[in-house]
Structures are given as C-alpha cells and as structure tokens.
Design an enzyme around this catalytic site. Structure first.
Site, PDB file in Angstrom:
ATOM      1  N   TYR A 147       0.881  -1.169   0.000  1.00 47.09           N
ATOM      2  CA  TYR A 147       0.000   0.000   0.000  1.00 47.09           C
ATOM      3  C   TYR A 147       0.924   1.226   0.000  1.00 47.09           C
ATOM      4  CZ  TYR A 147      -3.822   2.933   1.846  1.00 47.09           C
ATOM      5  OH  TYR A 147      -4.751   3.919   2.041  1.00 47.09           O
ATOM      6  N   LYS A 218      -5.483  -1.149  -2.213  1.00 42.59           N
ATOM      7  CA  LYS A 218      -6.611  -0.939  -1.290  1.00 42.59           C
ATOM      8  C   LYS A 218      -7.324  -2.269  -1.055  1.00 42.59           C
ATOM      9  CE  LYS A 218      -6.644   3.685  -0.858  1.00 42.59           C
ATOM     10  NZ  LYS A 218      -6.776   4.501   0.339  1.00 42.59           N
TER      11      LYS A 218
HETATM   12  C1  LIG Z   1      -4.416   7.278   1.128  1.00 44.58           C
HETATM   13  C2  LIG Z   1      -5.162   7.760  -0.010  1.00 44.58           C
HETATM   14  O1  LIG Z   1      -6.272   7.320  -0.259  1.00 44.58           O
HETATM   15  C3  LIG Z   1      -4.586   8.781  -0.834  1.00 44.58           C
HETATM   16  O2  LIG Z   1      -3.535   9.297  -0.515  1.00 44.58           O
HETATM   17  O3  LIG Z   1      -5.198   9.105  -1.848  1.00 44.58           O
HETATM   18 MG   LIG Z   2      -6.863   7.799  -2.229  1.00 44.36          MG
END
Ligand SMILES: CC(=O)C(=O)O
Ligand SMILES: [Mg+2]
Ligand SMILES: NC(=O)C1=CN([C@@H]2O[C@H](COP(=O)(O)OP(=O)(O)OC[C@H]3O[C@@H](n4cnc5c(N)ncnc54)[C@H](O)[C@@H]3O)[C@@H](O)[C@H]2O)C=CC1
Length: 712
Positions: A147, A218
């Site tokens: 992630y 995600k």
């Molecule tokens: C964490 C997230 O969803 C973003 O940085 O767009």
């Molecule tokens: Mg995001």
C-alpha cells in the site's frame, strides 16, 4: 492509440448462458458453491486438476498439498515430495525476504522497497492464501509495501513492472461493451470493487492506466484487514485517457494514449461502468479511489443515493481525520465536546481537504445543537489555504465546494489577513490548535510555518500532515523533520545525498553530518517502535502521512554525552561543546508519538459493515458511526500520551469494531436488508455483542481448504 484486445469482450451468448444459469436455482448453487464453502473448514469444490490448479492462485497451495490431495487432483510428481505445512512455507518465504533486507542496510531506498514489492507480488500471483497469511501476520511491516507509500512507486513504474494482469480494465474504447465485458470476470460473486480513473493517484498526479496499482493495494487491505474473501474482490481501472504529457509520449505506456475524456462523454463512461457492475453483481460495493476532485464530488453526488458506493478520499479520509481531531482535543486534556472551539487551518482544498472540512464542520455543528446557527458558527473555525493562499470571499472563480469555507473579507482583515495570505501568515495570525495538510505538496510545513505554530494558543497544537506519499516530503531546506518510519536509514541516505551535493569527498561527508540534530536514540525503527524523530535544522520536511505531533517528551537531542548510545545513531550525535554554543544540551527537544493516519483505518470497516448489513446505500450516519468508533478505540491513557491512532498491527480488530458500528447504524437507520441467511429481521434482533460476533464470524481467514475435484 492502443488497441484494446478484442478477446476480453464477452460474447452475448456468454451472458445468455450466465443468465440462464442464474435463473436456474440448481445451476446457481453449482456456480456459487466454492465461494460459500471456502470459509470455515469445509472442503472446497474445484473444477480443475493438475497444473491448472498449481497455476491458479485462488486454489494453489504449492508444497502444502497433502499426499491424498496430490493423488486426488493429479498432482503427484508435479511437486517436490516433501509436504510442507503453511508455517514452513511462510518461514521459507520470509527467510528469502529477510535476506534482501540484510543486503540493503543502507536504508529504505526505492529499489529496496520495489524489490520487496516484487517478491510479495510474485507470491500474490502464485498462492493467494499464503500471500494473505504473510500480509496479515506482518501487516505493520508490509502495508507500507503493498500500500502507500511503495504502491505509489509501483504505479509510477507500472509499465516496467507489469507481468500478470490483475483486475479489470474498462477503457473509453469499450463504450457500449461494458455490460457484456463484465461477464469476463471469472468470479460469480464480487463483494468489493475499488475503482480509479488514475487521474490523481496519491499525491503523484495523473498516472493514467498505471493507477490500477492503488485499487489493488486498497483491496489487499480489504482482504487483510476486513477479511473480505480474496476471490470476491475486483480492482478496476477506467481508462479514459491521460493528461500526463510524459505518458502520452511514452512508447512503453500501457494505457490509451489520448487526452482524458471530459464532460458528458466522461460521465457516460462511468455511468456505463456502474450500470454494468451493478447488473451483474447487484450487491457489490464500489469504492471510488483517487479521482481528481473535479469529478470526485460530482460522481459521489450522482451515485450515492442509488448505488452502494462511497468515495474513500472524500469520505474515508474525513472519518479518519475526525477521529484524529477528536483525539487531539482529548490529548489536550479537554473533553471531546470542546471540539467546536478548535481553530483549524487546513492546507489543501481538494477532494480530501474539502471532505475533511465538511465532516469536521458537521461534527462541530452537531455538538453545538445541530441547528442552522450551530452550522454557521462551526464554519468560522476553519481557515483554508490552497495553492493561491488563504481562501476568502474575494477569491475569483472560487470552487463551489470551497465557497462555504471562504473567510469573510472584513473579518479576515480584522485578523490581519487578506485574500491569498500565505500559510505561514495564516498560522501566525490565527494561532490555530490544529494544522492539517492535504495539499500533496512536500515541504509545505516549512521552518517558517512551524515557527509560526509555536505561537499557537493551544497547549498542545497538533499537526496532521496527511499528504501522500512520503517521498513528497523530502526537501533539503527545512528546519524540523518528523520522520514517520525512516529513522537512521533516512539519515544515512540524506547525509550521503548532501555529501554528494557538496563534492562527494570525506570533508563533504563530515560537514553533511553536522547538518543533523537527532532527537531520540531509537531512531532506527522509528515507525515500528512508534517513536517520532525530530531533526532540527537541515533535513527532511514533514509530509507523507498523517502525523500527530502531540508533544510527548522523552530522551531528546542526542549528543556525544548520551549514555548507551545506539551505535547507528552515533555518527549523528552532536559534539557537546558545539551544542552548547547553540544553546543546546543533551536531551533537548521533543519526541512525540508518531504513526500513520491514513484512511486505511476506516475504509475496510466501512466496506465490510455495508456488506454485512446489506444496506442499500452508505449513509452519512454510517460514515459518522465509523469515525466515532475509531475515535473511541483509543484508551484515555494512550491519547493523553499523544497516541491518537492505534498501531496498524491492530487493523483487523479495529476493522471488526468499525464494521460492527456501521452495521449497527444501518440497522438503526432502517437501511439494513441483511446478508445471506441473516435477513433484516434477524439483524434487528442482534445485541451489540452479537453484531461484533456476527462480523467476526464473517471475516475470511487465510487457511487452506481441503480441495475436492468435481467435473464442470
Ligand atoms: C491514502 C489515499 O487514499 C490517498 O492518498 O489518496
Ligand atoms: Mg486515495
Ligand atoms: N492520509 C490519507 O488518508 C489521505 C491522503 N490524501 C492525500 O492528500 C493529498 C491531496 O489529495 P486531494 O485533495 O485529492 O488532491 P487535490 O489535487 O484534489 O487537491 C490538492 C489541493 O492542494 C492545494 N495546494 C496545492 N499547492 C498548495 C500549496 N502550496 N499550499 C496549499 N495548498 C496547496 C490545491 O490548490 C488543492 O486545493 C494527496 O497527497 C493525497 O495523497 C488523500 C486522501 C487520503
């Protein structure tokens, strides 16, 4: 322009066949059987054998196939003879991964992080059960790889990293075909889709088709944290072109090489996609991810009352921020009900910033009586600074989403502020309790801004630096540095970079070393050890992820006087005399607690809670319940110590609680229609404890099921 492969278009006969099966209950049972039997320890029916099983990551167990299974599935002779347990498999895998770590001691460089991602990704491709077992057991260590921040790097380098496709791609070329294409996905049941159009990936801008990586990352968390069955998740990339000029010219780029569709044409593509996926999987939940703010709000308003969907950047981030903001109030030793008194400066007025502002304002208004005047007065607690500075009502062509937060000109001028005032000016004049950044700009919280924050009227001002990814924060010009999880590795890398800039010789290296004032000996595992590292003077600036800076004083500045100094920190210890000339001494400085404040604390629970409640939509109340649950998760003592967010190692437990709160709210709002055998009436009868138990029992765990072969 690339030509989207024709073979992924489903023939209409396939759909007909599928629909016939779906109207025939016996056939439908057959189609869904292996999904319903995978949970728990009942055997799973598979319709393939031999090498086909070994090449199917959903069913492959590698060396863990038992001898009887090897016989049953025609695997004898296709595997080395020693049957391994899943624990032995993981040991072997981890030993390999750790070898890489030993060889890369000079810090978490990009190639090192990418190498780790590659190894994990290969495991994902060949054996999903083992992949998720590894991920769940080491979530704190590997979440930053699968992630953010590493997934950002992966997206940037996607063309080179692409091996096996994962998920589905719908492109502007597929208009009119999506309703049939959706049947090309092999799973009969999909619970969770994460979709992006690649237009604003983390803080990295328009990455076009390469944005699929964020949807995959995600969903990894949906499986690991929420226990969604990995066979029922679907990452989706909607490729409507890109406005990234570099990608448009790159011969290796894998997406459509044309400018993004816009206006009605764009909406038509997204409409068609939504109709297609909800036709095939009427109960699916769709998470919108990393859409540029221009479309994020519009699409949310367009679909949120019709489909089971939410926008993670707008709504998930808002919930996490609210939980953090309430924690910051508690960390000041004040009751949460004092939240409406907080003065909050927000840098960034995009989808995430505005999402947070709206949610924070509503929360304050509820605390003040939930009427119009409460809402009005809550609005006055925020000062919003975007790329053009402070937003006031004088702003030309103001974004309608930002308008409710524009400061009145007269009022601003009474505070010594004006349209376009800089962030430092705003912080200096407002003296806020909270400074929150969602601008995607590294180095924004500069020495000047942080100096200005020293004038805060709060006893414990909090900084939430929420922009992603961490990389954006690396700037060699600022004063304070909060390194969320880098520590000594970053120090060494930063020193080397400085030395290179200064001539790359020994004296350059020496003099670069003098640019760091390191606070805390335990810097090496700063993130995992839950410590905040503050460097004074030239180093890196804050940005990256949400960091709470709620001062928690511990060991302070490291000088050569430090007893039992960590040998890795020794090269950065300040000379005592030199420090004293600067008015500093051993132990000076602040060490605050620091951890990642990311929407990952909420989106898995929002999705799981919605799924298990069978709610028709995702209401504001359900989102609010999720945020409040996260806020309450932290014990008073932890919060008073400045620990506002829980450790990510607890993510499965947090998600279970958040999901239960969402289910409870859906029942309360009469939105819950039930899930599988738990119908709406049964749901209504559940006590709080039973709801938590119900959620827990429906979370998938990565255990190998016994496989039984049946002909298709
Ligand atoms: C964490 C997230 O969803 C973003 O940085 O767009
Ligand atoms: Mg995001
Ligand atoms: N920690 C988390 O859970 C999350 C973090 N984010 C991060 O938040 C950041 C912003 O995301 P979005 O709002 O979707 O982006 P966006 O592109 O919609 O908005 C960025 C905003 O920052 C403003 N901005 C640009 N330069 C600025 C400057 N020098 N000073 C002040 N403001 C400036 C822009 O005017 C715009 O209002 C990204 O880095 C994203 O990765 C987003 C969602 C969740």
């Amino acid at each position: 322009m690339s030509n989207f492969p024709n073979q992924i278009r489903a023939s209409s006969s396939l759909i007909k066949r599928f629909k016939q099966r779906m109207t025939n209950p016996a056939a439908m049972m057959q189609a869904t059987r292996h999904f319903t039997t995978l949970e728990g320890h009942r055997p799973a029916i598979v319709h393939k054998r031999s090498l086909d099983i070994l090449h199917d990551p959903w069913f492959n167990k590698g060396t863990a196939f038992s001898m009887t299974e090897r016989d049953r599935l025609d695997l004898r002779g296709l595997l080395p003879p020693n049957v391994m347990t899943s624990e032995q498999q993981i040991q072997r895998f981890t030993a390999d991964l750790k070898r890489l770590e030993v060889q890369a001691r000079d810090g978490p460089s990009d190639p090192y992080a990418l190498a780790k991602w590659r190894i994990l990704n290969r495991l994902h491709d060949r054996n999903e059960t083992m992949y998720y077992k590894v991920l769940i057991a080491n979530i704190e260590e590997y979440a930053p790889i699968v992630y953010t921040p590493t997934v950002g790097l992966v997206c940037q380098n996607y063309s080179g990293l692409f091996r096996r496709p994962r998920g589905m791609y719908f492109s502007a070329e597929d208009r009119g075909e999506m309703m049939s294409m959706v049947y090309n996905w092999p799973a009969e049941q999909v619970d969770m889709i994460v979709v992006t159009d690649g237009s604003r990936i983390l803080g990295l801008g328009d990455l076009g088709v390469q944005g699929i990586g964020i949807a995959i990352g995600k969903l990894d968390l949906y499986v690991a944290a929420a226990g969604i069955n990995p066979q029922r998740v679907l990452p989706v990339m909607i490729d409507v072109g890109t406005n990234n000029e570099k990608l448009l010219k790159d011969p290796m780029y894998l997406g459509l090489q044309e400018h993004r569709l816009d206006g009605d044409e764009y909406i038509a593509v997204i409409d068609e996609f939504m109709e297609a996926v909800f036709t095939r999987w009427p109960h699916v939940i769709v998470q919108f991810e990393d859409f540029q703010s221009k479309w994020a709000f519009k699409l949310l308003q367009r679909y949120r009352n019709t489909y089971r969907m939410f926008n993670d950047d707008v709504q998930g981030t808002a919930g996490v921020a609210i939980a953090g903001l309430l924690g910051a109030v508690r960390a000041q030793g004040r009751p949460m009900i004092d939240f409406p008194k907080q003065k909050i400066v927000v840098a960034g007025a995009g989808s995430a910033g505005i999402g947070v502002l709206n949610a924070a304002r509503k929360t304050m208004a509820r605390m003040l009586g939930n009427n119009e005047s409460a809402f009005e007065s809550a609005g006055r607690q925020f000062w919003v600074v975007d790329a053009k500075g402070l937003i006031t009502e004088e702003r030309e062509n103001i974004d309608p989403e930002a308008l409710p937060f524009a400061r009145k000109v007269k009022e601003a001028s009474r505070q010594g502020l004006r349209e376009g005032a800089s962030l430092a000016e705003v912080v200096r004049e407002v003296k806020p309790d909270v400074l929150l950044g969602l601008s995607a700009v590294g180095g924004l919280f500069s020495k000047e801004v942080l100096e200005a924050l020293k004038g805060s009227t709060s006893t414990r001002p909090a900084i939430f630096a929420m922009s992603n990814p961490t990389k954006n924060g690396i700037k060699f010009a600022s004063f304070f540095c909060l390194v969320p999880f880098a520590g000594i590795g970053v120090l060494n890398a930063a020193r080397k970079t400085m030395a290179r800039m200064l001539g790359n010789n020994e004296s350059a290296f020496e003099s670069a070393g003098r640019q760091f004032w390191v606070v805390d000996a335990k810097v090496r595992n700063a993130f995992t050890a839950g410590k905040l590292v503050i460097h004074i003077s030239d180093a890196l600036s804050i940005v990256g992820m949400i960091i709470e800076l709620v001062a928690l004083y511990t060991q302070g500045l490291i000088t050569e006087e430090r007893e039992n100094i960590d040998p890795e920190a020794l090269p950065f210890a300040r000379k005592v005399k030199e420090a004293s000339r600067q008015g500093l001494r051993e132990g000076n400085g602040h060490i605050g607690h620091c951890n990642q404040g990311n929407n990952m604390y909420l989106f898995p629970g929002i999705g799981l809670g919605t799924l298990l409640s069978g709610s028709r939509i995702i209401s504001d109340g359900m989102l609010q319940a999720a945020a409040e649950c996260l806020a309450e998760y932290m014990a008073e003592e932890e919060v008073l110590n400045g620990i506002i967010y829980p450790s990510t190692s607890r993510i499965r437990d947090i998600t279970k609680e958040v999901a239960a709160a969402v289910v409870k709210e859906a029942i309360k709002e009469d939105l819950a229609e039930g899930y599988r055998e738990m119908d709406a009436r049964e749901l209504h009868k559940l006590s709080q404890e039973e709801i938590v138990e119900y959620v827990k029992n429906n979370m998938w765990s990565p255990d190998y099921p016994t496989l039984v072969y049946k002909m298709d």
